[in-house]
Design an enzyme around this catalytic site. Structure first.
Site, mmCIF file in Angstrom:
data_model
loop_
_atom_site.group_PDB
_atom_site.id
_atom_site.type_symbol
_atom_site.label_atom_id
_atom_site.label_comp_id
_atom_site.label_asym_id
_atom_site.label_seq_id
_atom_site.Cartn_x
_atom_site.Cartn_y
_atom_site.Cartn_z
ATOM 1 N N THR A 185 -20.626 9.347 -34.573
ATOM 2 C CA THR A 185 -21.473 10.222 -33.760
ATOM 3 C C THR A 185 -21.513 11.625 -34.355
ATOM 4 O O THR A 185 -20.550 12.069 -34.968
ATOM 5 C CB THR A 185 -20.882 10.281 -32.344
ATOM 6 O OG1 THR A 185 -21.032 8.999 -31.773
ATOM 7 C CG2 THR A 185 -21.545 11.317 -31.472
ATOM 8 N N ARG A 213 -25.777 -1.813 -24.511
ATOM 9 C CA ARG A 213 -24.567 -1.027 -24.240
ATOM 10 C C ARG A 213 -24.853 0.463 -24.477
ATOM 11 O O ARG A 213 -25.444 0.845 -25.469
ATOM 12 C CB ARG A 213 -23.438 -1.504 -25.153
ATOM 13 C CG ARG A 213 -22.128 -0.694 -25.038
ATOM 14 C CD ARG A 213 -22.055 0.422 -26.077
ATOM 15 N NE ARG A 213 -20.753 1.075 -26.082
ATOM 16 C CZ ARG A 213 -20.501 2.191 -26.771
ATOM 17 N NH1 ARG A 213 -21.437 2.751 -27.504
ATOM 18 N NH2 ARG A 213 -19.314 2.733 -26.732
ATOM 19 N N VAL A 214 -24.442 1.290 -23.550
ATOM 20 C CA VAL A 214 -24.580 2.735 -23.715
ATOM 21 C C VAL A 214 -23.187 3.346 -23.658
ATOM 22 O O VAL A 214 -22.382 2.975 -22.793
ATOM 23 C CB VAL A 214 -25.477 3.346 -22.616
ATOM 24 C CG1 VAL A 214 -25.530 4.864 -22.745
ATOM 25 C CG2 VAL A 214 -26.886 2.765 -22.692
ATOM 26 N N GLY A 215 -22.897 4.261 -24.576
ATOM 27 C CA GLY A 215 -21.588 4.924 -24.602
ATOM 28 C C GLY A 215 -21.625 6.290 -23.951
ATOM 29 O O GLY A 215 -22.507 6.593 -23.131
ATOM 30 N N GLY A 239 -16.341 5.354 -26.802
ATOM 31 C CA GLY A 239 -17.209 5.840 -25.740
ATOM 32 C C GLY A 239 -16.756 5.470 -24.343
ATOM 33 O O GLY A 239 -16.821 6.286 -23.415
#
Ligand code: ASP
Length: 328
Positions: A185, A213-215, A239
């Site tokens: 990131t 999937r979201v972190g 995350g």
């Protein structure tokens, strides 16, 4: 007199000294220094912290060395799903997008959400449509692909694990930080000459993550937070753990309610609270006095900061800490 400053990161992770190629190391140092210089120039010209962090993250997205924008990692399904957010510490306004695959610069979409929408977070198709309606550049999803990231996914798929758990075969990337054990990131935090703070974070997520999937990166308070009252923070790491600890906001809260210094608050979260829940990674943070903290609990983190008028100070390894952290 405000000490205007910008700090950036390009992810944290495990060092591969054995495979590290000096030229590759130099590429990272050069990229970080160049991007910091551009951020410093914006601040020196009286630009806002929000402008400086957005431009720094846009440049990091454009650089294929980092897992955001071009060079983003692949999902398990061999697609890209990018997340980004920005927060303005002056107004506490924020904007974010998640799960996008056709917006060239997700951080610009996040800024458009902040500036032009009453909403805060757009996902998937709705985010793409919002960005298109605001004339942001669209690309084909394979724009983000690089051969190195595809090989990384195939190594992960061969062991049926996410790469962060992958024991790995011999790596030949030559990167100072092992790309298979890295959170890539990117992020930026800044304090401008008017005393305003801002933060931005952008990511491709984690290699071999499941589609959808979201972190933490696009979640305000988890991977990104800014408040003129105390601090601007951008995180990189596991995350799920940064979300469970509300890591970025926790640093601000420890300062606001606990009276901790920037250094104490950021180290409490990154060195104590994140590892207890099995997470790893780091954060960059700048407080309203212009102090900078760059803590990480992994072996290294691509990072740097630059005060207006000074040369950028960039580091990768743990050993760089003494040289870099003196001012927090
Ligand atoms: N925090 C990011 C995520 O979980 C990964 C990273 O930092 O590279 O999506």
């Amino acid at each position: 007199m405000v000490r205007a400053v910008i700090a950036i990161h390009g992810g944290a992770g495990a060092i591969t000294r054995a495979n590290m190629q000096p030229e590759k190391e130099q590429h990272y140092i050069q990229a970080l220094s160049d991007i910091l210089s551009q951020g410093q120039a914006i601040l020196a010209a009286g630009g806002s912290a929000l402008e400086a962090v957005t431009e720094a993250v846009r440049l990091l997205e454009e650089c294929p060395l980092f897992n955001a924008g071009k060079g983003a990692v692949f999902t398990h399904q061999e697609t890209h799903e990018l997340d980004a957010c920005v927060m303005d510490g002056r107004t506490l306004e924020a904007g974010a997008v998640a799960g996008v695959s056709r917006i060239r610069n997700p951080v610009l979409a996040a800024l458009a959400v902040l500036e032009k929408s009453p909403h805060l977070l757009f996902i998937g198709e709705g985010a793409e449509a919002f960005a298109a309606a605001h004339n942001l550049e669209q690309v084909s999803p394979d724009f983000f692909s690089t051969a190195e990231r595809r090989e990384q996914l195939h190594r992960a798929l061969s062991t049926d694990q996410t790469l962060l758990d992958h024991d790995g075969e011999a790596k030949v990337s030559g990167d100072p930080i092992d790309p298979d054990h890295k959170f890539g990131t990117v992020g930026a935090v800044a304090l401008d000459l008017a005393g305003n703070l801002a933060a931005a974070t952008s990511t491709g997520g984690m290699t071999n993550k499941q589609a959808g999937r979201v972190g933490d990166s696009p979640i305000i308070g988890a991977g990104c937070y800014a408040n003129n009252a105390n601090v601007a923070v951008s995180c990189t790491g596991t995350g799920e753990v940064f979300m469970r600890t509300l890591a970025a906001y926790d640093i601000a809260a420890l300062m606001e309610y606990g009276g901790l210094s920037l250094k104490e608050a950021s180290e409490r979260v990154i060195m104590e609270k994140i590892p207890v829940l099995g997470g790893s990674g780091g954060a960059i943070a700048v407080d309203r006095e212009g102090n900078v903290a760059l803590p990480f609990n992994s072996e290294g983190m691509y990072r740097g900061y630059g005060y207006v008028g000074d040369a950028p100070n960039v580091g990768i390894y743990r050993e760089d800490r003494g040289r870099m952290d003196d001012n927090s």
